[in-house]
Scaffold this motif. Sequence first.
Motif, mmCIF file in Angstrom:
data_model
loop_
_atom_site.group_PDB
_atom_site.id
_atom_site.type_symbol
_atom_site.label_atom_id
_atom_site.label_comp_id
_atom_site.label_asym_id
_atom_site.label_seq_id
_atom_site.Cartn_x
_atom_site.Cartn_y
_atom_site.Cartn_z
ATOM 1 N N THR A 26 0.738 -1.196 0.007
ATOM 2 C CA THR A 26 0.039 0.081 -0.044
ATOM 3 C C THR A 26 0.936 1.176 -0.091
ATOM 4 O O THR A 26 0.645 2.205 -0.818
ATOM 5 C CB THR A 26 -1.130 0.211 1.193
ATOM 6 O OG1 THR A 26 -1.654 -0.955 1.322
ATOM 7 C CG2 THR A 26 -1.734 1.303 1.123
ATOM 8 N N ARG A 30 0.976 3.194 -3.497
ATOM 9 C CA ARG A 30 0.060 4.289 -3.698
ATOM 10 C C ARG A 30 1.027 5.540 -4.178
ATOM 11 O O ARG A 30 0.431 6.806 -4.620
ATOM 12 C CB ARG A 30 -0.302 4.953 -2.158
ATOM 13 C CG ARG A 30 -1.691 4.092 -1.787
ATOM 14 C CD ARG A 30 -2.702 4.046 -2.971
ATOM 15 N NE ARG A 30 -3.242 5.272 -3.079
ATOM 16 C CZ ARG A 30 -4.527 5.484 -2.626
ATOM 17 N NH1 ARG A 30 -5.173 4.872 -1.816
ATOM 18 N NH2 ARG A 30 -4.877 6.889 -2.769
ATOM 19 N N PHE A 162 -1.851 9.271 5.381
ATOM 20 C CA PHE A 162 -2.482 9.199 4.312
ATOM 21 C C PHE A 162 -3.550 10.118 3.966
ATOM 22 O O PHE A 162 -3.720 10.887 3.152
ATOM 23 C CB PHE A 162 -3.065 8.028 3.855
ATOM 24 C CG PHE A 162 -1.992 6.834 3.055
ATOM 25 C CD1 PHE A 162 -0.666 7.319 3.042
ATOM 26 C CD2 PHE A 162 -2.383 5.937 2.335
ATOM 27 C CE1 PHE A 162 0.315 6.350 2.451
ATOM 28 C CE2 PHE A 162 -1.319 5.362 1.631
ATOM 29 C CZ PHE A 162 -0.051 5.409 1.773
ATOM 30 N N TYR A 163 -4.613 10.300 4.960
ATOM 31 C CA TYR A 163 -5.742 10.770 4.625
ATOM 32 C C TYR A 163 -6.003 12.062 5.600
ATOM 33 O O TYR A 163 -6.987 12.913 5.544
ATOM 34 C CB TYR A 163 -6.723 9.980 5.165
ATOM 35 C CG TYR A 163 -6.672 8.708 4.090
ATOM 36 C CD1 TYR A 163 -7.156 9.041 2.655
ATOM 37 C CD2 TYR A 163 -6.598 7.428 4.589
ATOM 38 C CE1 TYR A 163 -7.206 7.777 1.830
ATOM 39 C CE2 TYR A 163 -6.426 6.576 3.692
ATOM 40 C CZ TYR A 163 -6.716 6.534 2.365
ATOM 41 O OH TYR A 163 -6.738 5.415 1.468
ATOM 42 N N TYR A 171 1.300 12.785 -1.556
ATOM 43 C CA TYR A 171 1.746 11.159 -1.967
ATOM 44 C C TYR A 171 0.610 10.588 -2.761
ATOM 45 O O TYR A 171 1.094 9.827 -3.680
ATOM 46 C CB TYR A 171 2.154 10.658 -0.725
ATOM 47 C CG TYR A 171 2.938 9.160 -1.094
ATOM 48 C CD1 TYR A 171 3.924 9.118 -1.681
ATOM 49 C CD2 TYR A 171 2.169 8.151 -0.795
ATOM 50 C CE1 TYR A 171 4.515 7.987 -1.830
ATOM 51 C CE2 TYR A 171 2.559 6.705 -1.082
ATOM 52 C CZ TYR A 171 3.949 6.877 -1.714
ATOM 53 O OH TYR A 171 4.575 5.619 -1.961
ATOM 54 N N ARG A 172 -0.603 10.653 -2.385
ATOM 55 C CA ARG A 172 -1.694 9.932 -3.118
ATOM 56 C C ARG A 172 -1.976 10.597 -4.417
ATOM 57 O O ARG A 172 -2.053 9.927 -5.248
ATOM 58 C CB ARG A 172 -2.967 10.117 -2.146
ATOM 59 C CG ARG A 172 -3.018 9.113 -0.862
ATOM 60 C CD ARG A 172 -4.233 9.056 -0.073
ATOM 61 N NE ARG A 172 -4.549 10.295 0.321
ATOM 62 C CZ ARG A 172 -5.401 10.994 0.118
ATOM 63 N NH1 ARG A 172 -6.294 10.638 -0.666
ATOM 64 N NH2 ARG A 172 -5.820 12.274 0.702
ATOM 65 N N TRP A 239 -5.778 -0.968 -2.247
ATOM 66 C CA TRP A 239 -4.674 0.135 -1.843
ATOM 67 C C TRP A 239 -4.936 1.068 -0.832
ATOM 68 O O TRP A 239 -4.310 2.203 -0.993
ATOM 69 C CB TRP A 239 -4.112 0.652 -2.994
ATOM 70 C CG TRP A 239 -3.429 -0.216 -4.213
ATOM 71 C CD1 TRP A 239 -1.978 -0.217 -4.316
ATOM 72 C CD2 TRP A 239 -4.068 -0.842 -5.243
ATOM 73 N NE1 TRP A 239 -1.877 -1.206 -5.300
ATOM 74 C CE2 TRP A 239 -2.949 -1.627 -5.797
ATOM 75 C CE3 TRP A 239 -5.364 -1.182 -5.457
ATOM 76 C CZ2 TRP A 239 -3.220 -2.330 -6.894
ATOM 77 C CZ3 TRP A 239 -5.638 -1.997 -6.434
ATOM 78 C CH2 TRP A 239 -4.454 -2.731 -7.251
ATOM 79 N N GLN A 240 -5.496 0.588 0.084
ATOM 80 C CA GLN A 240 -6.011 1.440 1.326
ATOM 81 C C GLN A 240 -5.572 0.815 2.583
ATOM 82 O O GLN A 240 -5.515 -0.562 2.693
ATOM 83 C CB GLN A 240 -7.474 1.731 1.416
ATOM 84 C CG GLN A 240 -7.961 2.431 0.328
ATOM 85 C CD GLN A 240 -9.330 2.693 0.193
ATOM 86 O OE1 GLN A 240 -9.796 2.678 1.324
ATOM 87 N NE2 GLN A 240 -10.140 2.795 -0.648
ATOM 88 N N PRO A 293 -3.847 2.644 -8.359
ATOM 89 C CA PRO A 293 -3.117 3.932 -8.617
ATOM 90 C C PRO A 293 -2.921 4.155 -10.074
ATOM 91 O O PRO A 293 -2.420 3.108 -10.693
ATOM 92 C CB PRO A 293 -1.964 4.071 -7.814
ATOM 93 C CG PRO A 293 -2.146 2.992 -6.679
ATOM 94 C CD PRO A 293 -2.892 2.304 -7.210
#
Length: 301
Positions: A26, A30, A162-163, A171-172, A239-240, A293
């Motif tokens: 992941t 990502r 990530f979020y 990055y995402r 991919w999470q 991605p």
Amino acid sequence: MNVMNHFIALTLQLSVPIILGALCGTIAERGGVILLGVEGIMLIGAFAGAAGSYAAGSAFAGVVLSIVLGGLIGFIYAMFCIKWKAHQSVVGVGVNLFASGFTAVMLKAIWQTEGMSQSVPSIASITVPGLSDVPVIGAFFKDQSPYLYAMFLIVAAVWVIFYKTKFGLRYRAIGDQPHAVQTAGVPVNRYRYIAMITAGAIAGLAGSYLSISQNNLFVSDMTAGRGFMGLAANIFGGWQPLGSMGAGMVFAVAQAARFYLTDAAIPSQFVQMLPYVVTLVVLLFVGKRVKGPEALGKLVD
């Protein structure tokens, strides 16, 4: 109820390397870098854990060595893929083959034996008084490795980064539109190097779990496909971080089920195949439906 608690506890134990392996995929993918070398980095991490524990007489030294060596391999992996623009899938296969041969040679060099090492100091399991007696969820707190709790913390940390951070947002975006992100002034390759080093360090940690927590010795090729299961769990999980963890649990359930089917009227070879069959089925029917991605495997100058 005892059977259920045992099954849950066993599933949790078996989930650690798979979920950490999924998380490696992941993190790397990502950002657009294909990481097929998880299996090999985990194997080297398993060897480093046992070797460090044996040399220093401390399991903690084995943990540190596995993380450092895993991060180093992640950096070298990134150098091949990003700087020298090697084919990313080929680099991954090369790492896996190298790991198998390197660990076999070093096993012979250090312990003068083939197949498995001598016993080494290992990480003790933890039992939380009171909570371990609670039905069902007590399995989470009884005779579990510290790696299990570290795994959940790592998953949570990756999700937050990530979020909930600017770094994660950028990055995402790199994983989908790297050229557009680079045009905005973001150092795309620097982000990818950081991600690959982090993924390598986590893979090394996952490997050390096998040799100095789940066991107290190193066995040749002891990862036994767990890295590939992790990659499948990453795809299954979209991919999470949380998806990868949930998918990793599914594969761990399949692994745990083997131990309850040994007395059934089923040939043992089919029982041993169960986790790998589940992996193939998931990739066959789920892999086509999930969207990865958009820039996976694509580089920038």
